[in-house]
Design an enzyme around this catalytic site. Structure first.
Site, short mmCIF file in Angstrom:
data_model
loop_
_atom_site.label_atom_id
_atom_site.label_comp_id
_atom_site.label_asym_id
_atom_site.label_seq_id
_atom_site.Cartn_x
_atom_site.Cartn_y
_atom_site.Cartn_z
CB CYS A 120 -1.93 1.48 6.29
SG CYS A 120 -1.54 0.65 4.73
CG HIS A 177 -1.94 -1.02 1.25
ND1 HIS A 177 -2.99 -0.98 2.14
CD2 HIS A 177 -2.14 -2.13 0.50
CE1 HIS A 177 -3.79 -2.02 1.92
NE2 HIS A 177 -3.28 -2.73 0.94
CB CYS A 231 -6.47 -0.58 5.32
SG CYS A 231 -4.76 -1.18 5.29
CD GLU A 279 -1.98 4.05 3.23
OE1 GLU A 279 -1.70 3.44 2.19
OE2 GLU A 279 -3.12 4.02 3.74
#
Length: 147
Positions: free
Chosen positions: A84, A51, A81, A53
């Site tokens: 993260c 992801h 999410c 992040e």
């Protein structure tokens, strides 16, 4: 909207151009120095943890040579999410700025609400809705094109 969120949106657009879900992230230090920027690469890297992040946090840690990002801020186009959010807490980021809320998959203001849990190791300042319209529009367009 801040220049850093604009950079995160540029990363999100680049992710969309690669066929990735358009999410971008930027990490800056307390002095406003850009440490890292990234967009989603889960498909490209065949890695469910890639992801934006996570990639930006990893790159910023590598830049500083430290597993902690104390005093640093993260700008991301979508509410993180739970995975993260956990990484954000463990990295000890100072502030999180995010664009669009994610009622289905978010882990900050929705779902798990990681930073609100008594087991959360580090609570940071959170500011949602920064560049929300641009981020949400980009996400909607991406998913509409795939339907």
């Amino acid at each position: 909207m801040t220049g850093f969120m604009d950079m995160a949106l540029a990363e999100a657009r680049a992710a969309a151009a690669r066929g990735e879900v358009p999410v971008g992230a930027v990490v800056v230090d307390a002095g406003g120095r850009l440490l890292a920027r990234a967009g989603n690469r889960t498909r490209e890297l065949a890695d469910p943890t890639a992801h934006a992040e996570m990639l930006a946090i990893r790159a910023a840690c590598a830049t500083l040579g430290d597993e902690r990002l104390t005093g640093c801020d993260l700008y991301v186009t979508l509410e993180p999410c739970p995975m993260c959010a956990g990484a954000i807490s463990f990295a000890r980021l100072r502030r999180l700025y995010f664009g669009a809320a994610d009622p289905k998959g978010g882990g900050v203001e929705h779902g798990a609400r990681v930073f609100s849990q008594p087991t959360c190791h580090h609570r940071l300042e959170v500011y949602g809705g920064i560049g929300e319209t641009a981020a949400a529009t980009l996400l909607r367009a991406f998913f509409n094109d795939r339907r």
